[in-house]
Enzyme design. Structure first.
Site, PDB file in Angstrom:
ATOM      1  CD  GLU A 266      -1.673  -2.379   1.681  1.00 39.56           C
ATOM      2  OE1 GLU A 266      -0.509  -2.528   2.125  1.00 39.56           O
ATOM      3  OE2 GLU A 266      -2.516  -3.303   1.689  1.00 39.56           O
TER       4      GLU A 266
ATOM      5  CG  HIS B  71     -10.258  -6.858   7.747  1.00 42.94           C
ATOM      6  ND1 HIS B  71      -9.397  -7.444   8.633  1.00 42.94           N
ATOM      7  CD2 HIS B  71      -9.710  -7.045   6.514  1.00 42.94           C
ATOM      8  CE1 HIS B  71      -8.378  -7.985   7.965  1.00 42.94           C
ATOM      9  NE2 HIS B  71      -8.549  -7.746   6.678  1.00 42.94           N
TER      10      HIS B  71
END
Lengths: 337, 318
Positions: free
Chosen positions: A65, A134
């Site tokens: 990322e 998450h």
């Protein structure tokens, strides 16, 4: 709203339609992220795009990322229009330096000589049993960073229009989607259109209380407003749509009409963006229009738990919104009444 | 390599870079500059040698120790001096200072206050060139300290898998602030890590301008030809402290003196004398010219007006 040439599509399809439209229109727009190619993205948002645009413009990345958000920052500085997808908004922690120290500040540090027109799309929020890494709603962090814009559309119509505005924008825009919104359907025009960044929308009119909210919580607020209507309370719902820059004017106008304010936000209560909504009201002239202390419905100050009943217990729900509005209305009338 | 006239120009640029930093160091010592800076003194041959291998249209990314990169790339010392003094006429209109000097339009994509902070940006510039079908290259400067940051790994991997036209130039000046490279890494050379990414790794003596130039030229050629990135390492040394607060407690005077004996500017000057391109008296003239130019730049900068305070609220968003 929808023109004659419109049809019902999902939020997911609306996001995709904005990307596809922008990419057809401008060869400098590209999408980059983990599994955005043949897999179609973790939530299927980019399904079919690599077939149309090829692997050079719908780019599968390694799990990296910081690397690819950094790359997109550089490509944007060179004048390209990157869209970076983060599979879950929790993974944004991996690229904090790229977003906060680089993308957000380059323009300012360089005295206005340069800009980073990048969009970072990512789904946030809880309700899916995905537990603490998450499910977070971390958008307030970025509201706190000058140089970034933060949008959080709640409807397919706004998702398409705001994403097209975000891609056009000369600044870095964080575009918060929500896993539980992807399947929500609505009439959306075929044609491209823009929803301006920084403008809230009154999605339901009412006289008794203002509910300011955004994202999935907008729908919880509307459900609560329907339930309250049955009890004789008419709530006005303001969907902020953009969290930064925040449309304080629209909130103030509504509060001046209703005299009461409840903020419904999915992030944890402490130092959430709802605190900013309320602060701006109470430090401004609209304070005098309030006849009750404002209230917040937010997540409890805990990580998101896995078990469904635990998760529900700590999250905002439409019922909690109804309760909050009722307690507010029952509360002792303030000195300015 | 370069033509003869150009070689004297390279010497002049090294002198200009050194004089600039020595002047800034003096101004700090006199308390005349508000803020901080990191000095490039001792490393000049790396930036000037490598940047001499660039072509029109190529770009660079720089570091917190970036004055030498900027001067080598051709930035104007007047505007650099003005930026250091926080003036509106500086490259960043007084908003960036030493660590953020940039000239994006010219292809100097910015100094960077974050160690490793420009490595992802360099990949993005390479991506843009590749996507647009341009045969330009990116020269990405970073220190050996940055080689232990996560972004080093991610950037080199992305550049390698996508064959981006980026040359990663590690200026191994032996210390990340006080941390010796010998304590910070277990490999002998930073360039040894190139194997892990499937790209060539080359280590050269940073004190030899020609060595740096030739290695950079080869790596840049490779990049432009679409063959992908190279990890180039130049062994060098910073004579002055990490920043103005450094008391040099982590290294000895003897060590500094030893490196000063291999001074890259002196070596290059001697080489030019041997090549018959420079006479001893010319060398003195060059030194004086350089001093005058830098004095002039800071004098001009000192006479500029401060930016308007309310300009602090501008340029956050485009």
């Amino acid at each position: 709203m929808p023109s004659s040439a419109s049809r019902e599509i999902t939020y997911r399809e609306a996001v995709r339609e904005a990307m596809v439209g922008a990419m057809r229109n401008d060869p400098e727009v590209f999408l980059m992220g983990e599994d955005v190619g043949v897999y179609g993205g973790a939530f299927g948002v980019s399904r079919g795009m690599v077939e149309e645009f090829g692997e050079d413009r719908v780019v599968d990345t390694p799990i990296s990322e910081a690397g690819y958000v950094g790359l997109c920052t550089g490509a944007a500085l060179m004048g390209m229009r990157p869209i970076a997808e983060l599979q879950f908004s929790d993974f944004i922690t991996h690229c904090m330096d790229q977003l906060v120290n680089q993308a957000a500040k380059i323009r300012y540090m360089f005295g206005g000589e340069g800009s980073v027109p990048m969009v970072v799309r990512t789904p946030g929020g809880a309700g899916t049993g995905a537990a603490a890494q998450h499910s977070q709603s971390l958008e307030a962090w970025f509201v706190h960073v000058p140089g970034l814009k933060v949008v959080m559309p709640s409807t397919p119509y706004d998702a398409k229009g705001l994403l097209l505005s975000a891609i056009d924008d000369q600044n870095t825009v964080l575009f918060y989607e929500h896993k539980l919104l992807y399947n929500r359907k609505e009439e959306v025009p075929d044609e491209p259109y823009r929803v301006p960044i920084g403008e809230a929308r009154v999605s339901r009119e009412g006289e008794d209380v203002t509910i300011a909210t955004a994202g999935l919580m907008h729908h919880y607020a509307l459900e609560a407003a329907d339930a309250l209507s049955g009890k004789g309370v008419e709530a006005e719902v303001v969907d902020l749509r953009t969290l930064s820059p925040m449309d304080h004017g629209s909130i103030a106008r509504s509060v001046e009409k209703t005299g009461r304010l409840v903020v419904v936000e999915e992030d944890v209560k402490t130092a959430g963006w709802g605190a900013e909504v309320i602060s701006r009201i109470v430090e401004g002239e609209s304070f005098y229009a309030l006849d009750r202390a404002p209230a917040r419905v937010a997540a409890a100050d805990v990580p998101i738990p896995y078990n469904r009943s635990l998760e529900t217990y700590i999250r905002p729900t439409p019922e909690k919104v109804v309760d909050a509005v009722q307690s507010l209305l029952d509360a002792r009338v303030g000195v300015y009444a | 390599m370069q033509d003869n006239g150009n070689r004297v120009e390279l010497l002049k640029k090294m002198l200009l870079s050194r004089t600039f930093d020595e002047k800034v160091n003096d101004l700090y010592a006199e308390g005349k500059v508000h803020g901080t800076a990191h000095f490039y003194v001792g490393q000049e041959s790396v930036a000037i040698g490598a940047i001499a291998a660039l072509r029109e249209g190529d770009v660079i990314t720089s570091t917190h120790r970036g004055h030498g990169h900027a001067i080598a790339f051709g930035l104007d010392v007047d505007r650099m001096a003005a930026e250091l003094l926080g003036q509106a006429t500086g490259y960043c209109h007084g908003k960036g200072g030493s660590m953020h000097i940039a000239d994006v339009r010219a292809g100097m994509l910015g100094a960077n206050g974050i160690v490793g902070g420009s490595m992802g940006i360099a990949c993005g510039a390479g991506w843009a060139f590749k996507h647009r079908g341009q045969d330009h290259a990116v020269l990405c400067f970073f220190g050996e300290g940055a080689a232990n940051e996560g972004i080093f790994h991610e950037s080199l991997n992305l550049a390698a898998i996508w064959k981006l036209p980026v040359v990663f130039l590690c200026e191994n000046n032996q210390y990340g602030m006080s941390m010796s490279v010998k304590k910070a890494t277990a490999v002998e050379n930073i360039s040894d890590r190139a194997t892990a990414y499937g790209m060539p790794g080359v280590t050269v003596s940073g004190a030899e301008l020609d060595e740096v130039h030739d290695a950079a030229a080869e790596a840049l050629e490779r990049a432009r030809a679409g063959e992908g990135p190279t990890l180039l390492e130049a062994i060098t040394y910073r004579y002055l402290g990490h920043s103005k607060s450094d008391a040099n407690l982590y290294r000895t005077r003897e060590e500094i003196a030893m490196w000063r004996k291999r001074d890259p500017i002196q070596r290059f000057a001697v080489k030019l004398e041997e090549e018959g391109l420079l006479k001893e008296e010319e060398w003195r003239t060059l030194e004086e010219q350089s001093k005058r130019r830098i004095e002039e730049a800071f004098e001009k900068a000192q006479n500029q007006p401060d930016p308007k305070p309310e300009s602090a609220l501008e340029d956050v968003y485009a």
